[in-house]
Design an enzyme around this catalytic site. Structure first.
Site, PDB file in Angstrom:
ATOM      1  N   ASP A  13      11.225  11.309  51.907  1.00  0.00           N
ATOM      2  CA  ASP A  13      11.950  10.085  51.538  1.00  0.00           C
ATOM      3  C   ASP A  13      13.443  10.165  51.830  1.00  0.00           C
ATOM      4  OD1 ASP A  13       9.513   9.168  50.598  1.00  0.00           O
ATOM      5  OD2 ASP A  13       9.875   9.929  48.580  1.00  0.00           O
ATOM      6  N   HIS A  41       7.319   5.058  55.040  1.00  0.00           N
ATOM      7  CA  HIS A  41       8.622   4.958  55.702  1.00  0.00           C
ATOM      8  C   HIS A  41       9.086   3.505  55.643  1.00  0.00           C
ATOM      9  CE1 HIS A  41       7.409   8.760  58.161  1.00  0.00           C
ATOM     10  NE2 HIS A  41       7.554   8.990  56.881  1.00  0.00           N
TER      11      HIS A  41
HETATM   12  P1  GDP Z   1      11.313   8.052  54.521  1.00  0.00           P
HETATM   13  O1  GDP Z   1       9.985   8.314  53.895  1.00  0.00           O
HETATM   14  O2  GDP Z   1      12.048   9.306  54.852  1.00  0.00           O
HETATM   15  O3  GDP Z   1      11.237   7.105  55.678  1.00  0.00           O
HETATM   16  O4  GDP Z   1      12.198   7.340  53.408  1.00  0.00           O
HETATM   17  P2  GDP Z   1      11.693   6.168  52.418  1.00  0.00           P
HETATM   18  O5  GDP Z   1      11.544   4.933  53.185  1.00  0.00           O
HETATM   19  O6  GDP Z   1      10.535   6.631  51.610  1.00  0.00           O
HETATM   20  O7  GDP Z   1      12.910   6.114  51.400  1.00  0.00           O
HETATM   21  C1  GDP Z   1      14.219   5.881  51.821  1.00  0.00           C
HETATM   22  C2  GDP Z   1      14.729   4.593  51.165  1.00  0.00           C
HETATM   23  O8  GDP Z   1      16.136   4.506  51.337  1.00  0.00           O
HETATM   24  C3  GDP Z   1      14.179   3.346  51.794  1.00  0.00           C
HETATM   25  O9  GDP Z   1      14.051   2.360  50.797  1.00  0.00           O
HETATM   26  C4  GDP Z   1      15.251   2.929  52.819  1.00  0.00           C
HETATM   27  O10 GDP Z   1      15.282   1.529  53.053  1.00  0.00           O
HETATM   28  C5  GDP Z   1      16.491   3.361  52.108  1.00  0.00           C
HETATM   29  N1  GDP Z   1      17.602   3.820  52.969  1.00  0.00           N
HETATM   30  C6  GDP Z   1      17.556   4.556  54.108  1.00  0.00           C
HETATM   31  N2  GDP Z   1      18.798   4.871  54.522  1.00  0.00           N
HETATM   32  C7  GDP Z   1      19.647   4.314  53.617  1.00  0.00           C
HETATM   33  C8  GDP Z   1      21.073   4.310  53.472  1.00  0.00           C
HETATM   34  O11 GDP Z   1      21.815   4.904  54.255  1.00  0.00           O
HETATM   35  N3  GDP Z   1      21.570   3.638  52.384  1.00  0.00           N
HETATM   36  C9  GDP Z   1      20.783   2.995  51.472  1.00  0.00           C
HETATM   37  N4  GDP Z   1      21.346   2.387  50.445  1.00  0.00           N
HETATM   38  N5  GDP Z   1      19.437   2.991  51.591  1.00  0.00           N
HETATM   39  C10 GDP Z   1      18.890   3.643  52.634  1.00  0.00           C
HETATM   40  P1  IMO Z   2       7.495  10.549  53.396  1.00  0.00           P
HETATM   41  O1  IMO Z   2       7.006  10.709  54.805  1.00  0.00           O
HETATM   42  C1  IMO Z   2       7.760  12.166  49.315  1.00  0.00           C
HETATM   43  C2  IMO Z   2       4.511  14.858  48.084  1.00  0.00           C
HETATM   44  C3  IMO Z   2       3.725  14.271  46.923  1.00  0.00           C
HETATM   45  C4  IMO Z   2       3.302  15.553  46.216  1.00  0.00           C
HETATM   46  C5  IMO Z   2       3.017  16.482  47.395  1.00  0.00           C
HETATM   47  C6  IMO Z   2       1.546  16.575  47.783  1.00  0.00           C
HETATM   48  O2  IMO Z   2       7.503   9.159  52.902  1.00  0.00           O
HETATM   49  O3  IMO Z   2       8.804  11.261  53.208  1.00  0.00           O
HETATM   50  P2  IMO Z   2      -0.069  14.891  49.051  1.00  0.00           P
HETATM   51  O4  IMO Z   2      -0.549  13.526  48.680  1.00  0.00           O
HETATM   52  O5  IMO Z   2       0.653  14.938  50.339  1.00  0.00           O
HETATM   53  O6  IMO Z   2      -1.146  15.927  48.968  1.00  0.00           O
HETATM   54  O7  IMO Z   2       0.988  15.268  47.883  1.00  0.00           O
HETATM   55  O8  IMO Z   2       3.757  15.991  48.484  1.00  0.00           O
HETATM   56  N1  IMO Z   2       4.657  13.963  49.252  1.00  0.00           N
HETATM   57  C7  IMO Z   2       5.727  13.202  49.488  1.00  0.00           C
HETATM   58  N2  IMO Z   2       6.844  13.013  48.759  1.00  0.00           N
HETATM   59  N3  IMO Z   2       7.615  11.565  50.510  1.00  0.00           N
HETATM   60  C8  IMO Z   2       6.525  11.776  51.253  1.00  0.00           C
HETATM   61  O9  IMO Z   2       6.372  11.290  52.510  1.00  0.00           O
HETATM   62  C9  IMO Z   2       5.498  12.605  50.744  1.00  0.00           C
HETATM   63  N4  IMO Z   2       4.306  12.996  51.211  1.00  0.00           N
HETATM   64  C10 IMO Z   2       3.806  13.833  50.299  1.00  0.00           C
HETATM   65  O10 IMO Z   2       4.553  13.481  46.094  1.00  0.00           O
HETATM   66  O11 IMO Z   2       4.376  16.098  45.486  1.00  0.00           O
HETATM   67 MG    MG Z   3       8.950   7.915  52.152  1.00  0.00          MG
END
Ligand code: GDP
Ligand code: IMO
Ligand code: MG
Length: 431
Positions: A13, A41
């Site tokens: 994340d 994502h």
């Molecule tokens: P990922 O799994 O690595 O793609 O990340 P996620 O989408 O799960 O979580 C990142 C969150 O932060 C999302 O809601 C994005 O829209 C948000 N985000 C990403 N970059 C930025 C940033 O630079 N600033 C802010 N405020 N939000 C961001």
């Molecule tokens: P993105 O791509 C955050 C974490 C789960 C749990 C552990 C194992 O969005 O960054 P699983 O279901 O994979 O067997 O769970 O891994 N986990 C993540 N945490 N972002 C993710 O993906 C994750 N994918 C798995 O929360 O702790």
């Molecule tokens: Mg994510």
């Protein structure tokens, strides 16, 4: 470099999706190489929020090819649902631009049932998985009993193997996990329907990508999860069930390491984690609660509140080493606005001994006490800044200090969730 990998350097994340979406504008093909729909994502384009779980985050750019490689585990029904949603929103209009490897493994309802039943039984020892069946699907792959998409070519043989798996898993669910069995006929019917829709997407991801790279085209590898969730290099057993580091891009699509990658590590300006496991720079209380609200730190896949911590330079240096980072995109710096001071974890103390590098045993992190360096915060919002000069001075100092202490150049700075809210200092495709 024509081949670029984006990987998470923390516990997932970090904002990978946003950066992949931005870089996809410069790429010809975007590829997922590991994980499944445990990834979520988030992309914000023209004020609208999209969450992609299986389809690569290149899908919001018309004309870009999207490939799901052999290293992934794919829930076929979830994939088709995601494709339908994207199509409804006017994306993925050209079906030939989406490809799925013959060798990717399927996540079946019994994997989900096993994942959830095990977590429920584990109580305090639970990992806090996403509950999407990812671990059990990778187990079956390694045990050589998994179902690959290539099996769809022969429906009769596929259904026979599927029924055999269901009956074995149901026996395990009932007698060992004391859980409800899954319904064989329902699964078979759903898979017969899904099969017809999936067949046209199937491809040999290695052959396709080798040809693409040989033709001088640009390929963007989209990592999921993060380095500290890597099955080998993360905080085992509190990890996911795949290799998430950059080298997994090779075996996860079927190309060799002579194709050098520029590896861009994505890191928040602070740290979050969902699920259980060690997290040395974690803090709780009002400050964590307000940062969670400000940053929208609730899981996109499961809605769970994310745990919050300061930026951990020990962990970032480790991620730089195991991924061979070319640069770092430091995201969500806007979220830190108004905090003073801002802390950076620069070392740990474990049983009275100081560690400046990651301890060899990650179990030691369970009792690691963070050593912090403090930096002054800033009050002015950086949200509209598009160049370094437009950033608050204290924020620039913070970014410089992070780059210095981690020993990797900061290539991008995130100042908002929108597609354009990134300051790009170096682009891995053109630098
Ligand atoms: P990922 O799994 O690595 O793609 O990340 P996620 O989408 O799960 O979580 C990142 C969150 O932060 C999302 O809601 C994005 O829209 C948000 N985000 C990403 N970059 C930025 C940033 O630079 N600033 C802010 N405020 N939000 C961001
Ligand atoms: P993105 O791509 C955050 C974490 C789960 C749990 C552990 C194992 O969005 O960054 P699983 O279901 O994979 O067997 O769970 O891994 N986990 C993540 N945490 N972002 C993710 O993906 C994750 N994918 C798995 O929360 O702790
Ligand atoms: Mg994510």
């Amino acid at each position: 470099m024509n081949t670029v990998a984006v990987v998470g350097t923390q516990w997932g994340d970090e904002g990978k999706g946003k950066i992949v979406d931005m870089l996809a504008a410069d790429a010809d093909v975007v590829v997922r190489f590991q994980g499944g729909n445990n990834a979520a994502h988030t992309l914000v384009v023209d004020g609208r929020r999209y969450v992609l779980r299986l389809v690569p985050a290149g899908a919001l750019h018309p004309g870009k090819a999207c490939v799901v490689g052999n290293g992934t585990v794919v829930n076929p029904i979830a994939l088709l649902g995601e494709i339908d949603d994207l199509k409804k929103n006017g994306f993925l209009k050209e079906p030939e631009l989406f490809r799925l490897s013959y060798d990717a493994h399927m996540v079946m309802p019994y994997h989900i049932a096993i994942d959830r039943a095990r977590e429920a039984r584990a109580g305090k020892r639970a990992i806090g998985t996403t509950g999407f069946g990812i671990g059990p699907a990778y187990e079956d792959k390694m045990a050589r009993v998994g179902l690959r998409f290539e099996e769809l070519l022969d429906q009769t043989a596929f259904i026979e193997r599927l029924r055999r798996n269901i009956s074995e898993k149901n026996a395990y669910l009932k007698s060992v996990l004391k859980a409800k069995p899954v319904k064989a006929d329902e699964i078979v019917e759903a898979m017969k329907k899904a099969r017809r829709r999936l067949l046209p997407y199937l491809c040999d991801s290695g052959a396709y990508l080798s040809d693409t790279i040989a033709a001088g085209k640009r390929v963007l590898f989209e990592g999921a999860h993060g380095t500290m969730l890597d099955i080998d290099h993360g905080t085992y057993p509190y990890v996911t069930s795949s290799n998430c580091i950059a080298s997994a891009a090779y075996d996860g699509v079927g190309i060799g390491p002579s194709n050098q990658l520029a590896v861009l590590g994505i890191s928040k300006g602070y740290t979050t984690r969902v699920g259980a496991g060690p997290f040395p720079s974690e803090f709780t209380g009002q400050l964590a609660d307000s940062l969670r609200e400000e940053g929208g730190e609730f899981g996109s896949a499961t809605g769970r509140p994310r745990r919050i911590g300061w930026f951990d330079a020990v962990q970032a240096r480790y991620a730089a080493r195991v991924n061979g980072l070319w640069g770092i995109a430091l995201t969500k710096l806007d979220v830190l606005t108004g905090l003073d001071p801002i802390k950076i974890c620069v070392g740990y103390v474990v049983k009275g001994k100081r560690y400046d590098q990651m301890p060899a045993s990650h179990r030691m992190l369970l009792s690691a006490k963070p050593i912090y360096e403090e930096m002054p915060g800033w009050r002015e919002s950086p949200a509209n800044a598009r160049t370094l000069d437009e950033l608050p001075a204290a924020m620039r100092n913070y970014v410089d200090r992070v780059g210095e202490i981690v020993g990797v150049p900061i290539a991008m700075i995130g100042v908002g969730a929108g597609r354009d809210a990134t300051i790009v200092l170096r682009n891995p495709f053109t630098a």
